[in-house]
Motif scaffolding. Structure first.
Motif, short mmCIF file in Angstrom:
data_model
loop_
_atom_site.label_atom_id
_atom_site.label_comp_id
_atom_site.label_asym_id
_atom_site.label_seq_id
_atom_site.Cartn_x
_atom_site.Cartn_y
_atom_site.Cartn_z
N LYS A 239 -0.18 7.80 0.24
CA LYS A 239 -1.34 7.97 -0.25
C LYS A 239 -1.68 9.76 -0.28
O LYS A 239 -2.06 10.07 -1.05
N LYS A 240 -1.12 10.02 0.97
CA LYS A 240 -1.13 11.46 1.30
C LYS A 240 -0.20 12.21 0.23
O LYS A 240 -0.56 13.58 -0.15
N SER A 241 0.77 11.66 -0.50
CA SER A 241 1.70 12.39 -1.35
C SER A 241 1.20 12.33 -2.77
O SER A 241 1.51 13.16 -3.56
N GLY A 242 0.03 11.40 -2.90
CA GLY A 242 -0.58 11.16 -4.41
C GLY A 242 0.36 10.48 -5.25
O GLY A 242 0.27 10.13 -6.37
N GLY A 243 1.41 9.84 -4.47
CA GLY A 243 2.19 8.93 -5.28
C GLY A 243 2.65 7.68 -4.52
O GLY A 243 2.04 7.44 -3.49
N THR A 244 3.51 6.96 -4.73
CA THR A 244 4.10 5.62 -4.23
C THR A 244 4.63 5.95 -2.96
O THR A 244 4.51 5.45 -1.64
N MET A 245 5.53 7.18 -3.12
CA MET A 245 6.36 7.67 -1.82
C MET A 245 6.21 9.08 -1.89
O MET A 245 5.97 9.92 -2.79
N PRO A 246 6.42 10.03 -0.87
CA PRO A 246 6.47 11.53 -0.76
C PRO A 246 7.61 11.69 -1.82
O PRO A 246 8.39 11.30 -1.64
N ALA A 247 7.14 12.71 -2.48
CA ALA A 247 8.48 13.47 -3.38
C ALA A 247 9.31 13.87 -2.30
O ALA A 247 9.29 14.54 -1.47
N GLN A 248 10.91 13.66 -2.85
CA GLN A 248 11.94 14.25 -2.24
C GLN A 248 13.00 13.86 -2.97
O GLN A 248 13.03 13.04 -3.63
N GLU A 249 14.13 14.57 -2.38
CA GLU A 249 15.48 14.51 -3.00
C GLU A 249 16.60 14.63 -2.07
O GLU A 249 16.38 15.39 -0.92
N GLN A 250 17.60 13.98 -2.30
CA GLN A 250 18.89 14.39 -1.56
C GLN A 250 20.18 14.58 -2.33
O GLN A 250 19.98 14.14 -3.64
N ASP A 251 20.87 15.52 -2.14
CA ASP A 251 21.91 16.23 -3.21
C ASP A 251 23.18 15.53 -2.87
O ASP A 251 24.24 16.04 -3.47
N ARG A 252 23.21 14.26 -2.53
CA ARG A 252 24.81 13.63 -2.53
C ARG A 252 24.52 12.28 -2.34
O ARG A 252 23.31 11.61 -2.06
N GLN A 253 25.30 11.47 -2.96
CA GLN A 253 25.46 9.85 -2.61
C GLN A 253 26.68 9.85 -1.84
O GLN A 253 27.77 10.27 -1.96
N PRO A 254 26.71 8.81 -1.18
CA PRO A 254 25.40 7.80 -0.85
C PRO A 254 24.38 8.66 0.09
O PRO A 254 24.70 9.79 0.45
N GLY A 255 23.16 8.35 -0.24
CA GLY A 255 21.78 8.77 0.41
C GLY A 255 22.05 8.60 1.98
O GLY A 255 22.64 7.71 2.46
N ARG A 256 21.14 9.44 2.66
CA ARG A 256 21.19 9.27 4.20
C ARG A 256 19.65 8.91 4.61
O ARG A 256 18.63 9.51 4.43
N GLU A 257 19.83 7.56 5.28
CA GLU A 257 18.53 7.07 5.59
C GLU A 257 17.68 7.73 6.54
O GLU A 257 16.55 8.00 6.44
N ARG A 258 18.35 8.58 7.32
CA ARG A 258 17.81 9.43 8.35
C ARG A 258 17.23 10.57 7.82
O ARG A 258 16.05 11.06 8.54
N GLU A 259 17.52 10.88 6.58
CA GLU A 259 16.59 12.21 6.10
C GLU A 259 15.37 11.47 5.25
O GLU A 259 14.59 12.26 4.58
N MET A 260 14.92 10.31 4.90
CA MET A 260 14.16 9.73 4.33
C MET A 260 12.71 9.82 5.09
O MET A 260 12.73 9.57 6.19
N ARG A 261 11.73 10.02 4.35
CA ARG A 261 10.47 9.94 4.82
C ARG A 261 9.49 9.37 3.90
O ARG A 261 9.40 9.78 2.81
N PRO A 262 8.76 8.37 4.29
CA PRO A 262 9.01 7.55 5.59
C PRO A 262 10.12 6.65 5.78
O PRO A 262 10.87 6.69 4.40
#
Length: 309
Positions: free
Chosen positions: A26-49
């Motif tokens: 809700k705070k982000s104005g979307g389903t989830m906060p806008a964010q990106e990671q620059d490599r695959q596989p992604g890192r769960e520790r870096e995700m919010r929420p």
């Protein structure tokens, strides 16, 4: 009384985590906060929420004494599967590429459930690694009862003319070649009553215009599942698949731009992405004796989307 209190505490915790995710969206104005990671596989520790991986219910011993081998088991759906199966009594081997911190978090979560875990790092697109991972699992646990082929990668491309041979081969190696490799070697240590569960995707049924190679591999997984189920039916080994819809996993910020991530899952009938712990119960069910008359089938935890199966 103790079991009832335990279930109540688990339910309360799950509700609180879901509420936190909704608040962040809700705070982000979307389903989830806008964010990106620059490599695959992604890192769960870096995700919010953080994705919700903890099982919503108390275990009942449905997989007591079993050994599960899970590819892509360090994060996302794979982590949720590992913890859910551990809660049901299984010891777990998790395979992952290089995400040591995520794998350590998953291992601790499995151990917190009172089960033993084995971590094996390497590339499932390499058959030699798959064979060695199976051998390490058997050396540690003595056998394999459940194989979950879950590892995947995806690369968004707007135009098929921009997809080169290297990308196609890389995607197919991770997403479908590994399923052949892992199954081939794991079967040498599986017996009647065993279960193989493959992770497909809603894209296998609906397609995705910017994930052409990924969608193609997921379609292949459905065909692989149905064919393998027929090949192994006389051996008493069941083969099924799960085709998730939009789920909040590290693969999302690692694959798409921030705007796409912020709107991930909004097109689903439930207007939100699913959480890994809303998908993992499908795998537990298919691995358990409750699914003893089910093989060659696909379950669809996708937020209400209708698919032709």
């Amino acid at each position: 009384m103790t079991q009832a209190l335990s279930k109540k505490a688990i339910a309360k915790k799950a509700i609180a985590k879901h509420a936190a995710s909704k608040t962040a969206a809700k705070k982000s104005g979307g389903t989830m906060p806008a964010q990106e990671q620059d490599r695959q596989p992604g890192r769960e520790r870096e995700m919010r929420p953080q994705p919700d991986y903890e099982p919503k219910v108390a275990g009942s011993g449905r997989l007591r004494g079993k050994v599960a081998l899970i590819t892509g088991g360090d994060s996302g759906i794979g982590r949720a599967i590992a913890v859910a199966m551990a809660r049901e009594g299984a010891d777990v081997a998790i395979l992952y590429l290089e995400e040591e911190k995520d794998a350590a978090d998953t291992a601790k979560a499995v151990e917190d459930e009172g089960r033993t875990v084995l971590k094996v790092a390497g590339d499932v697109g390499d058959e030699t690694f798959c064979r060695e991972a199976v051998e390490k699992t058997v050396a540690r646990f003595g056998r394999i009862d459940i194989l979950v082929n879950n590892a995947a990668e995806q690369h968004e491309t707007d135009d098929i003319r921009e997809i080169d041979a290297k990308q196609i081969e890389r995607t197919f190696r991770t997403n479908i070649f590994s399923f052949f490799y892992m199954t081939k070697h794991a079967l040498r240590h599986m017996s009647a009553g065993g279960a193989i569960i493959n992770t497909a995707s809603i894209t296998a049924y609906r397609g995705h215009k910017t994930l052409l190679d990924y969608s193609a591999t997921k379609g292949a997984i459905v065909a692989f599942t149905r064919s393998l189920s027929q090949a192994l039916i006389e051996d008493g080994i069941r083969v099924n698949a799960v085709a998730p819809g939009p789920i909040w996993t590290p693969l999302i910020p690692a694959s798409f731009d921030a705007e796409h991530v912020a709107n991930h899952g909004k097109s689903a009938p439930m207007h939100r992405p699913g959480q890994p712990n809303e998908v993992a119960p499908c795998y537990v069910f298919l691995a358990s004796e409750e699914a003893s008359y089910i093989s060659g089938q696909v379950l669809h935890p996708n937020g209400g989307s209708m698919v032709a199966s």
